[in-house]
Design a protein around this motif. Structure first.
Motif, PDB file in Angstrom:
ATOM      1  N   HIS A 292       1.009  -1.212   0.098  1.00  0.00           N
ATOM      2  CA  HIS A 292       0.103  -0.030  -0.046  1.00  0.00           C
ATOM      3  C   HIS A 292       1.022   1.193  -0.080  1.00  0.00           C
ATOM      4  O   HIS A 292       1.847   1.214   0.673  1.00  0.00           O
ATOM      5  CB  HIS A 292      -0.813  -0.004   1.265  1.00  0.00           C
ATOM      6  N   LEU A 293       0.417   2.260  -0.910  1.00  0.00           N
ATOM      7  CA  LEU A 293       1.369   3.423  -0.966  1.00  0.00           C
ATOM      8  C   LEU A 293       0.420   4.787  -0.492  1.00  0.00           C
ATOM      9  O   LEU A 293      -0.692   4.909  -0.504  1.00  0.00           O
ATOM     10  CB  LEU A 293       1.667   3.552  -2.489  1.00  0.00           C
ATOM     11  N   SER A 294       1.310   5.486   0.537  1.00  0.00           N
ATOM     12  CA  SER A 294       0.548   6.681   0.862  1.00  0.00           C
ATOM     13  C   SER A 294       1.652   7.717   0.636  1.00  0.00           C
ATOM     14  O   SER A 294       2.657   7.519   0.608  1.00  0.00           O
ATOM     15  CB  SER A 294       0.106   6.376   2.179  1.00  0.00           C
ATOM     16  N   PRO A 295       1.009   8.968   0.676  1.00  0.00           N
ATOM     17  CA  PRO A 295       2.014  10.185   0.593  1.00  0.00           C
ATOM     18  C   PRO A 295       3.064  10.360   1.786  1.00  0.00           C
ATOM     19  O   PRO A 295       2.755  10.090   2.714  1.00  0.00           O
ATOM     20  CB  PRO A 295       1.116  11.272   0.582  1.00  0.00           C
ATOM     21  N   ARG A 359       1.294  -2.867  -7.018  1.00  0.00           N
ATOM     22  CA  ARG A 359       0.284  -2.589  -7.882  1.00  0.00           C
ATOM     23  C   ARG A 359      -0.607  -1.569  -7.518  1.00  0.00           C
ATOM     24  O   ARG A 359      -1.146  -1.634  -6.558  1.00  0.00           O
ATOM     25  CB  ARG A 359      -0.383  -3.815  -8.336  1.00  0.00           C
ATOM     26  N   VAL A 360      -0.818  -0.553  -8.322  1.00  0.00           N
ATOM     27  CA  VAL A 360      -1.869   0.488  -7.780  1.00  0.00           C
ATOM     28  C   VAL A 360      -2.996   0.904  -8.959  1.00  0.00           C
ATOM     29  O   VAL A 360      -2.820   0.659 -10.254  1.00  0.00           O
ATOM     30  CB  VAL A 360      -0.976   1.934  -7.567  1.00  0.00           C
ATOM     31  N   ALA A 361      -3.894   1.012  -8.550  1.00  0.00           N
ATOM     32  CA  ALA A 361      -5.206   1.227  -9.262  1.00  0.00           C
ATOM     33  C   ALA A 361      -4.874   2.454 -10.224  1.00  0.00           C
ATOM     34  O   ALA A 361      -4.410   3.483  -9.581  1.00  0.00           O
ATOM     35  CB  ALA A 361      -6.643   1.265  -8.441  1.00  0.00           C
ATOM     36  N   ALA A 362      -5.078   2.454 -11.665  1.00  0.00           N
ATOM     37  CA  ALA A 362      -4.708   3.425 -12.175  1.00  0.00           C
ATOM     38  C   ALA A 362      -5.021   4.869 -12.067  1.00  0.00           C
ATOM     39  O   ALA A 362      -4.450   5.799 -12.273  1.00  0.00           O
ATOM     40  CB  ALA A 362      -5.052   3.028 -13.737  1.00  0.00           C
ATOM     41  N   PRO A 363      -6.425   5.112 -11.823  1.00  0.00           N
ATOM     42  CA  PRO A 363      -6.482   6.600 -11.573  1.00  0.00           C
ATOM     43  C   PRO A 363      -5.697   7.269 -10.209  1.00  0.00           C
ATOM     44  O   PRO A 363      -5.868   8.420 -10.145  1.00  0.00           O
ATOM     45  CB  PRO A 363      -8.132   6.498 -11.251  1.00  0.00           C
ATOM     46  N   ASP A 364      -5.230   6.515  -9.385  1.00  0.00           N
ATOM     47  CA  ASP A 364      -4.640   6.874  -8.394  1.00  0.00           C
ATOM     48  C   ASP A 364      -3.004   6.527  -8.281  1.00  0.00           C
ATOM     49  O   ASP A 364      -2.372   6.600  -7.340  1.00  0.00           O
ATOM     50  CB  ASP A 364      -4.889   5.961  -7.146  1.00  0.00           C
ATOM     51  N   ARG A 373       5.182   6.695   1.123  1.00  0.00           N
ATOM     52  CA  ARG A 373       5.460   5.585   2.269  1.00  0.00           C
ATOM     53  C   ARG A 373       4.640   4.328   1.882  1.00  0.00           C
ATOM     54  O   ARG A 373       3.632   4.118   1.103  1.00  0.00           O
ATOM     55  CB  ARG A 373       4.604   6.337   3.594  1.00  0.00           C
ATOM     56  N   VAL A 374       5.359   3.309   2.551  1.00  0.00           N
ATOM     57  CA  VAL A 374       4.980   1.906   1.971  1.00  0.00           C
ATOM     58  C   VAL A 374       4.637   1.284   3.090  1.00  0.00           C
ATOM     59  O   VAL A 374       5.303   1.016   4.478  1.00  0.00           O
ATOM     60  CB  VAL A 374       6.395   1.221   1.464  1.00  0.00           C
ATOM     61  N   SER A 375       3.267   0.601   2.965  1.00  0.00           N
ATOM     62  CA  SER A 375       2.864  -0.437   4.368  1.00  0.00           C
ATOM     63  C   SER A 375       2.408  -1.463   3.561  1.00  0.00           C
ATOM     64  O   SER A 375       2.128  -1.587   2.317  1.00  0.00           O
ATOM     65  CB  SER A 375       1.851   0.315   5.048  1.00  0.00           C
ATOM     66  N   ILE A 376       2.336  -2.699   4.420  1.00  0.00           N
ATOM     67  CA  ILE A 376       1.758  -3.750   3.993  1.00  0.00           C
ATOM     68  C   ILE A 376       0.506  -4.313   4.357  1.00  0.00           C
ATOM     69  O   ILE A 376       0.287  -4.084   5.633  1.00  0.00           O
ATOM     70  CB  ILE A 376       2.656  -4.857   4.489  1.00  0.00           C
ATOM     71  N   ARG A 377      -0.393  -4.486   3.394  1.00  0.00           N
ATOM     72  CA  ARG A 377      -1.968  -4.843   3.855  1.00  0.00           C
ATOM     73  C   ARG A 377      -2.268  -6.038   4.664  1.00  0.00           C
ATOM     74  O   ARG A 377      -3.124  -6.426   5.147  1.00  0.00           O
ATOM     75  CB  ARG A 377      -2.598  -4.896   2.496  1.00  0.00           C
ATOM     76  N   ARG A 378      -1.145  -7.090   4.547  1.00  0.00           N
ATOM     77  CA  ARG A 378      -1.734  -8.204   4.888  1.00  0.00           C
ATOM     78  C   ARG A 378      -0.111  -9.217   5.289  1.00  0.00           C
ATOM     79  O   ARG A 378       0.675  -8.744   4.541  1.00  0.00           O
ATOM     80  CB  ARG A 378      -2.610  -9.244   4.100  1.00  0.00           C
ATOM     81  N   PRO A 379      -0.487 -10.252   6.201  1.00  0.00           N
ATOM     82  CA  PRO A 379       0.961 -10.882   6.316  1.00  0.00           C
ATOM     83  C   PRO A 379       1.530 -11.495   5.011  1.00  0.00           C
ATOM     84  O   PRO A 379       0.755 -11.907   4.238  1.00  0.00           O
ATOM     85  CB  PRO A 379       0.437 -12.072   7.318  1.00  0.00           C
ATOM     86  N   ALA A 380       2.834 -11.379   4.977  1.00  0.00           N
ATOM     87  CA  ALA A 380       3.586 -11.892   3.896  1.00  0.00           C
ATOM     88  C   ALA A 380       3.822 -13.350   4.274  1.00  0.00           C
ATOM     89  O   ALA A 380       3.504 -14.033   5.186  1.00  0.00           O
ATOM     90  CB  ALA A 380       5.098 -11.161   3.662  1.00  0.00           C
ATOM     91  N   LEU A 381       4.615 -13.975   3.318  1.00  0.00           N
ATOM     92  CA  LEU A 381       4.954 -15.382   3.353  1.00  0.00           C
ATOM     93  C   LEU A 381       6.344 -15.721   3.360  1.00  0.00           C
ATOM     94  O   LEU A 381       7.211 -15.083   2.441  1.00  0.00           O
ATOM     95  CB  LEU A 381       4.203 -16.242   2.181  1.00  0.00           C
ATOM     96  N   ALA A 382       6.679 -16.458   4.294  1.00  0.00           N
ATOM     97  CA  ALA A 382       8.014 -16.696   4.334  1.00  0.00           C
ATOM     98  C   ALA A 382       8.569 -18.164   3.972  1.00  0.00           C
ATOM     99  O   ALA A 382       8.082 -19.042   4.438  1.00  0.00           O
ATOM    100  CB  ALA A 382       8.882 -16.418   5.933  1.00  0.00           C
ATOM    101  N   TYR A 383       9.369 -17.886   2.851  1.00  0.00           N
ATOM    102  CA  TYR A 383       9.731 -19.390   2.195  1.00  0.00           C
ATOM    103  C   TYR A 383      11.225 -19.758   2.516  1.00  0.00           C
ATOM    104  O   TYR A 383      11.904 -19.015   3.023  1.00  0.00           O
ATOM    105  CB  TYR A 383       9.803 -19.436   0.911  1.00  0.00           C
ATOM    106  N   PRO A 384      11.562 -21.161   2.898  1.00  0.00           N
ATOM    107  CA  PRO A 384      13.158 -21.455   2.908  1.00  0.00           C
ATOM    108  C   PRO A 384      14.020 -20.937   2.043  1.00  0.00           C
ATOM    109  O   PRO A 384      13.550 -20.425   0.831  1.00  0.00           O
ATOM    110  CB  PRO A 384      13.084 -22.994   2.842  1.00  0.00           C
ATOM    111  N   VAL A 385      15.227 -20.496   2.168  1.00  0.00           N
ATOM    112  CA  VAL A 385      16.189 -20.110   1.177  1.00  0.00           C
ATOM    113  C   VAL A 385      16.614 -21.148   0.449  1.00  0.00           C
ATOM    114  O   VAL A 385      16.909 -22.090   0.898  1.00  0.00           O
ATOM    115  CB  VAL A 385      17.272 -19.219   2.002  1.00  0.00           C
TER     116      VAL A 385
END
Ligand SMILES: Nc1ncnc2c1ncn2[C@@H]1O[C@H](COP(=O)(O)OP(=O)(O)OP(=O)(O)O)[C@@H](O)[C@H]1O
Length: 386
Positions: A292-295, A359-364, A373-385
């Motif tokens: 998610h992006l915000s100013p 990914r951002v909706a085109a009108p915005d 500013r960047v924030s994350i909307r939901r938990p990410a996934l952690a994979y083995p290296v």
């Protein structure tokens, strides 16, 4: 209720094994998409189910009928399956109506009457009621594919097999026809197995998706399960766009270039009872739309007090609904924008130099050079290296 079961299927071409221990359970009335890259064995699977290729091990059951097992190899025409190939493959010397009715009995008068009624019904169903006397050469690619579908549906098969049925069509027609076909198969309560290498097709059409790689089934689930919880980084990248960052597990979070990001660990990350030990190196995966992006506002100033040229990025231009709470935020610079019409992939450079895509909706959309500013909307996934 599982209607079609494939258990321990192995298929080889001569000495070369192509499918190995494939297991599938297809619920009655559902559309299952087998999704995988070119050469992974999708068509081979379909041909083995249809009886066009012998299995060297395993069992295939439809309803209560075993169609393939050690010592059992039911002929294709006895399996009660309909086949829709990639290129329609209509019989050129028959009319559209005769093509549709090809698999229907017509020995007795009653059968001929029923056949004629079924041809009319199916021609209407696929949107070609006035076409029954035409020759296949007088049809467009999309119309030919509808006739092929009608021909496969005509005998009311126990299972429909569709081999990349939209691949030969142009993109606009492909997307229109595939939604139409999916709706039609559902209305007819058909049980269907479709193979495709197109992830958008699989996710948008199917009730269940089977991801295949190198002759094996990697994952089975609903489109959302497969997209949101891919079993491996390979599956994640095959099914959609990914953002991947190296990081370090720490109490339900991963410390990475985005700061501490809340995460869920995927099977295979070393740990005890599924919980990785703090300090374990992991590879973090997010979908671009989870970002998610915000100013990047650093002080509170009334916009009206500023000259127009120096106003910060307007919040409405950044798709700012309610900003997710409880997530860490980090500042980044927009370095490029890949515009895609309905939305865009915005590349962002983080402070340490790492570049991620949101990914951002085109009108915005923000502009190149904007600080966000960047924030994350939901938990990410952690994979083995790997
Ligand atoms: N008749 C054949 N003889 C030998 N090998 C074959 C034969 N047909 C296919 N193969 C091999 O089997 C593997 C699987 O082929 P298959 O056509 O099932 O893949 P696919 O996933 O359907 O690919 P695509 O999406 O390109 O159609 C490939 O490596 C292919 O080269």
């Amino acid at each position: 209720m599982t209607w079609v079961t494939v258990e321990g299927l192995r298929v080889s071409y001569g000495e070369t094994g192509v499918l190995e221990n494939v297991n599938l359970g297809i619920p009655r009335g559902s559309l299952v998409a087998v999704l995988g890259p070119s050469g992974c064995g999708k068509t081979t699977l379909l041909r083995a189910v249809a009886g066009l290729l012998p299995a060297s091990a395993g069992t295939i059951t439809v309803g209560d009928r075993v169609v393939s097992a050690p010592g059992v190899q039911l002929a294709p025409e006895k399996r009660g399956m309909g086949w829709v190939p990639q290129d329609a493959s209509l019989f050129p010397h028959l009319t559209v109506g005769e093509n549709i009715g090809f698999g229907l009995p017509h020995g007795t008068r009653a059968e001929r009457v029923a056949r004629s009624a079924r041809i009319t019904e199916l021609a209407e169903l696929v949107g070609l009621p006035g076409f029954v006397d035409r020759a296949p050469s007088q049809l467009s690619g999309g119309q030919a594919q509808r006739v092929s579908l009608a021909r496969a549906l005509a005998p009311r098969p126990d299972l429909m097999l569709l081999d990349e049925p939209f691949a030969a069509l142009d993109p606009l027609l492909r997307s229109a026809l595939r939604s139409e076909v999916a709706a039609l198969l559902h209305d007819q309560k058909s049980t269907s197995l479709l193979v495709t290498h197109d992830q958008e097709e699989a996710l948008s059409l199917a009730d269940y998706v089977a991801v295949m790689r190198g002759g094996r089934l990697l994952q089975w689930g609903t489109p959302a399960e497969v997209y949101e919880h891919p079993v491996s980084l390979w599956a994640a990248a095959f099914v959609g766009d990914t953002v991947e960052l190296d990081g370090c597990w720490s109490d339900g979070r991963v410390d990475c270039a985005l700061g501490p990001v809340e995460a869920v660990s995927v099977d295979g990350v070393p740990g005890v009872d599924g919980t990785p030990a703090d300090g374990t190196a992991v590879r973090l995966m997010l979908r671009p739309e989870w970002i998610h992006l915000s100013p990047a506002i650093t002080r509170v100033v009334s916009p009206a007090a500023l000259p127009a040229s120096s106003r910060a990025v307007a919040p409405h231009r950044l798709g700012l609904g309610v900003e997710p709470s409880g997530t860490e935020r980090i500042t980044a610079t927009v370095v490029s924008i890949a515009y895609g019409g309905h939305d865009a992939l915005v590349s962002l450079e983080l402070l340490g130099g790492a570049v991620i895509r949101a990914r951002v909706a085109a009108p915005d959309l923000p502009k190149r050079g904007d600080r966000v500013r960047v924030s994350i909307r939901r938990p990410a996934l952690a994979y083995p290296v790997e």
